[in-house]
Design a protein around this motif. Structure first.
Motif, mmCIF file in Angstrom:
data_model
loop_
_atom_site.group_PDB
_atom_site.id
_atom_site.type_symbol
_atom_site.label_atom_id
_atom_site.label_comp_id
_atom_site.label_asym_id
_atom_site.label_seq_id
_atom_site.Cartn_x
_atom_site.Cartn_y
_atom_site.Cartn_z
ATOM 1 N N GLY A 283 29.078 44.769 81.441
ATOM 2 C CA GLY A 283 30.464 44.367 81.625
ATOM 3 C C GLY A 283 31.098 43.895 80.336
ATOM 4 N N GLN A 284 31.171 44.797 79.311
ATOM 5 C CA GLN A 284 31.757 44.438 78.025
ATOM 6 C C GLN A 284 33.274 44.578 78.083
ATOM 7 N N VAL A 285 33.925 43.644 77.436
ATOM 8 C CA VAL A 285 35.377 43.666 77.330
ATOM 9 C C VAL A 285 35.759 43.384 75.886
ATOM 10 N N VAL A 286 36.909 43.937 75.434
ATOM 11 C CA VAL A 286 37.403 43.734 74.072
ATOM 12 C C VAL A 286 37.981 42.325 73.982
ATOM 13 N N ARG A 287 37.408 41.564 73.105
ATOM 14 C CA ARG A 287 37.900 40.195 72.926
ATOM 15 C C ARG A 287 38.993 40.137 71.868
ATOM 16 N N SER A 288 38.773 40.841 70.687
ATOM 17 C CA SER A 288 39.773 40.865 69.613
ATOM 18 C C SER A 288 39.601 42.159 68.814
ATOM 19 N N GLN A 289 40.689 42.608 68.208
ATOM 20 C CA GLN A 289 40.683 43.832 67.382
ATOM 21 C C GLN A 289 41.580 43.610 66.169
ATOM 22 N N THR A 290 41.025 43.875 64.960
ATOM 23 C CA THR A 290 41.744 43.673 63.694
ATOM 24 C C THR A 290 41.788 44.992 62.919
ATOM 25 N N ILE A 291 42.979 45.433 62.485
ATOM 26 C CA ILE A 291 43.168 46.678 61.712
ATOM 27 C C ILE A 291 43.774 46.297 60.352
ATOM 28 N N THR A 292 43.100 46.715 59.236
ATOM 29 C CA THR A 292 43.547 46.425 57.869
ATOM 30 C C THR A 292 43.766 47.752 57.113
ATOM 31 N N GLU A 293 44.958 47.953 56.483
ATOM 32 C CA GLU A 293 45.290 49.154 55.716
ATOM 33 C C GLU A 293 45.641 48.772 54.248
ATOM 34 N N ASP A 294 44.961 49.414 53.264
ATOM 35 C CA ASP A 294 45.226 49.204 51.823
ATOM 36 C C ASP A 294 45.736 50.528 51.195
ATOM 37 N N SER A 295 46.823 50.488 50.378
ATOM 38 C CA SER A 295 47.402 51.678 49.720
ATOM 39 C C SER A 295 47.548 51.395 48.205
ATOM 40 N N ASN A 296 47.055 52.300 47.284
ATOM 41 C CA ASN A 296 47.081 52.121 45.824
ATOM 42 C C ASN A 296 47.519 53.456 45.173
ATOM 43 N N ASN A 297 48.657 53.512 44.408
ATOM 44 C CA ASN A 297 49.193 54.703 43.728
ATOM 45 C C ASN A 297 49.128 54.488 42.211
ATOM 46 N N THR A 298 48.560 55.457 41.416
ATOM 47 C CA THR A 298 48.451 55.405 39.930
ATOM 48 C C THR A 298 48.965 56.729 39.349
ATOM 49 N N SER A 299 49.900 56.685 38.286
ATOM 50 C CA SER A 299 50.437 57.892 37.624
ATOM 51 C C SER A 299 50.211 57.782 36.105
ATOM 52 N N GLU A 300 50.032 58.963 35.372
ATOM 53 C CA GLU A 300 49.749 58.975 33.928
ATOM 54 C C GLU A 300 50.722 59.998 33.258
ATOM 55 N N ALA A 301 51.409 59.571 32.070
ATOM 56 C CA ALA A 301 52.361 60.432 31.338
ATOM 57 C C ALA A 301 52.308 60.090 29.835
ATOM 58 N N ARG A 302 52.821 61.095 28.867
ATOM 59 C CA ARG A 302 52.804 60.865 27.421
ATOM 60 C C ARG A 302 54.134 60.270 27.006
ATOM 61 N N SER A 303 54.007 59.340 26.032
ATOM 62 C CA SER A 303 55.210 58.656 25.552
ATOM 63 C C SER A 303 55.582 59.193 24.173
ATOM 64 N N ALA A 304 56.924 59.447 23.815
ATOM 65 C CA ALA A 304 57.390 59.984 22.511
ATOM 66 C C ALA A 304 57.526 58.910 21.448
ATOM 67 N N GLY A 305 57.645 57.772 21.676
ATOM 68 C CA GLY A 305 57.827 56.686 20.700
ATOM 69 C C GLY A 305 56.528 56.295 20.047
ATOM 70 N N GLY A 306 56.678 55.463 18.950
ATOM 71 C CA GLY A 306 55.496 54.991 18.282
ATOM 72 C C GLY A 306 54.827 53.882 19.044
ATOM 73 N N ALA A 307 53.841 53.466 18.347
ATOM 74 C CA ALA A 307 53.081 52.392 18.987
ATOM 75 C C ALA A 307 53.849 51.107 18.861
ATOM 76 N N VAL A 308 53.609 50.341 19.724
ATOM 77 C CA VAL A 308 54.269 49.036 19.777
ATOM 78 C C VAL A 308 53.226 47.973 19.636
ATOM 79 N N GLY A 309 53.685 46.805 19.230
ATOM 80 C CA GLY A 309 52.776 45.698 19.135
ATOM 81 C C GLY A 309 52.238 45.532 17.736
ATOM 82 N N VAL A 310 51.043 45.017 17.601
ATOM 83 C CA VAL A 310 50.419 44.710 16.305
ATOM 84 C C VAL A 310 50.070 45.986 15.563
ATOM 85 N N SER A 311 49.652 46.984 16.282
ATOM 86 C CA SER A 311 49.258 48.250 15.622
ATOM 87 C C SER A 311 50.417 48.914 14.910
ATOM 88 N N ALA A 312 51.611 48.642 15.359
ATOM 89 C CA ALA A 312 52.778 49.245 14.711
ATOM 90 C C ALA A 312 53.046 48.608 13.363
#
Length: 536
Positions: A283-312
């Motif tokens: 005689g099993q019954v559902v006591r609790s139910q938990t649903i977790t969803e994770d979404s992660n998006n990553t994109s990569e592109a070339r930049s025309a400018g020079g370097a920035v920061g200390v290296s510049a």
């Protein structure tokens, strides 16, 4: 009237000494009896005013009666007072208005008079005294109780400090003389006192008699039935209940007094607590139910400018060289997590079994055989005195046994015979025994007392009537003796006028006798007239 008096005087002179004495004694006895009857008839009929009073109350009541010039009689060693029957109820009301008799204690009449300026402690004390006095008076009215005293202890009322464990208690002292109170009477006293005091339980009331016996000890209620006396008393109550139940049913069928039933009960005297846990995996019954969803998006592109920061700002080895574009990364990630908790069916049962459960019952039944009606004789002769006894068949006895089993609610176990549960036998009953000697003596004494009271009412009248009848018959039987004519010493003239040669009575002699002895001559003449003719 003068002739009647003269005749009585002549009759008195005619009697002898013994006759005169007898007549005087009879007259005195008759007159005395008449006087006694008159005095007894004029005596007032006394009835009981109060009985079983204490010496103090009896003295107060008698003092009031003497002050009012009321006739009274004191009996029972000074504890009972009797007054004329016409004044009983009026005197009771008058004495009640004065608070008499007080009953060995003060009652609620203590509040009849207004008393100002009393403290709360005194008021509560007076109320407690009044309650004790009223209870003592009420208990004294029970049959078999001569007097009673009640002591009540109540916890003191405090505003802040209150001990919850302190409860009111009471003690009752009863004077039963040489008798004994029944358990029902003792139980009634306990409940009477307990219901009159707030918060008092019957088990907190102790009843003691004048012989030092604690009468209420065996009546205490034990909720756990831990004591043997409680167990035996409860078992006796159960057995009596079932016995009366079956006897009342059989009395309707076979007649009153033709069945004797005794039931033996086995009582469970243990108090148990049962706790049961039951799991049902299906005689099993559902006591609790938990649903977790994770979404992660990553994109990569070339930049025309020079370097920035200390290296510049750092000079390169090849200063003339032109910098190429740097790559930029882009990623997309999605994750879904579901957690479900199930509960298994779990049942917890707590069962508390109190003592007093009837485990089993067995019964023993005796029934009397049937008495067949005596047939009327055809020849007109007298019917036989002894009735005809008819035995019941085995089927009838089994039917009665099954009825008893059903009335007791018994359920035979497999393999158990009916005879082992209910033993039923048919046998002839012995004739009822005579009353005990004590009951017969009491009844005989009551009859004798009734006869004495009746004789006291009619004894004086009957005695006087008997005395009158006795002396009336004695006087009617008493006759004066015949007196012969006396030979008188006559004068010479009277003797010369008589005939000397004759033995008969001459007129001169008769005249002389009449002058001298008229009574004797009268008696002689009556005898001569009444005598037969041949004897004259």
């Amino acid at each position: 009237m003068k002739n009647f008096a003269q005749s009585l005087l002549d009759l008195w002179k005619q009697f002898g000494v013994n006759q005169r004495v007898s007549l005087v004694v009879a007259a005195v006895a008759v007159i005395g009896g008449l006087i006694a009857v008159v005095l007894w008839s004029q005596r007032p009929d006394y009835q009981l005013l109060y009985a079983r009073m204490s010496e103090k109350d009896a003295a107060s009541v008698i003092g009031y009666l003497q002050a009012q010039n009321i006739p009274h009689q004191v009996s029972a060693g000074g504890s009972a007072v009797q007054v004329p029957s016409t004044m009983v109820y009026k005197l009771r009301m008058d004495l009640a208005a004065k608070g008499l008799p007080s009953g060995d204690g003060v009652g609620f009449e203590i509040f009849d008079k207004g008393q100002f300026g009393l403290s709360d402690f005194v008021q509560r004390t007076n109320y407690l005294r009044a309650l004790q006095g009223e209870l003592a008076r009420t208990i004294s009215q029970l049959q078999g109780v001569r007097s009673a005293r009640v002591m009540i202890v109540q916890p003191e009322n405090r505003l802040l400090l209150t001990e919850q464990g302190i409860k009111p208690t009471a003690s009752v002292f009863v004077d039963v003389g040489g008798g004994r109170l029944d358990p029902d009477q003792v139980n009634s006293i306990r409940h009477l006192v307990a219901n009159a005091v707030q918060g008092l339980q019957p088990d907190q009331v102790a009843v003691v008699d004048n012989r030092g016996h604690v009468l209420s000890e065996e009546l205490r209620q034990d909720p756990t039935m831990g004591t043997a006396s409680s167990q035996i008393r409860y078992r006796q109550q159960v057995e009596d209940y079932f016995s009366k139940k079956v006897e009342s049913m059989l009395a309707t069928v076979i007649g009153p007094g033709n069945a004797v039933v005794r039931v033996s009960a086995e009582i469970d005297t243990e108090a148990t607590v049962l706790t049961q846990d039951k799991y049902d995996p299906d005689g099993q019954v559902v006591r609790s139910q938990t649903i977790t969803e994770d979404s992660n998006n990553t994109s990569e592109a070339r930049s025309a400018g020079g370097a920035v920061g200390v290296s510049a700002n750092v000079p390169e080895k090849n200063a003339g060289t032109v910098d190429s574009p740097r790559p930029v990364s882009t990623s997309e990630q999605t994750r879904k997590n579901r957690t479900t908790s199930y509960e298994i069916n779990h049942t917890t049962t707590n069962v508390t079994r109190s003592p007093g459960t009837v485990k089993s019952l067995t019964a023993a039944v005796f029934i009397a055989p049937r008495l067949a009606p005596t047939p009327a004789p055809a020849d007109g002769k007298a019917a036989p005195a002894e009735p005809v006894v008819v035995k019941r068949t085995a089927e009838e006895l089994n039917s009665l046994r099954q009825i008893v089993i059903n009335a007791l609610g018994l359920k035979p176990v497999a393999g158990q015979s009916l005879d082992s549960i209910v033993s039923l036998q048919e046998t002839e009953f012995q004739p009822a025994e005579r009353l005990p000697a004590q009951i017969e003596a009491i009844q005989q004494s009551s009859k004798i007392q009734g006869w004495i009271e009746a004789a006291s009412h009619w004894g004086a009248i009957g005695g006087a009537a008997l005395v009158l009848i006795f002396f009336w018959r004695a006087l009617s039987r008493q006759k004066p003796e015949a007196v012969p004519i006396e030979v008188l010493s006559m004068t010479p003239d009277a003797a010369a006028r008589s005939h000397p040669s004759s033995n008969s009575v001459t007129p001169e002699l008769l005249n002389e006798l009449i002058r001298q002895k008229p009574a004797n001559v009268g008696v002689a003449l009556r005898d001569w007239v009444a005598a037969p003719a041949g004897k004259n």
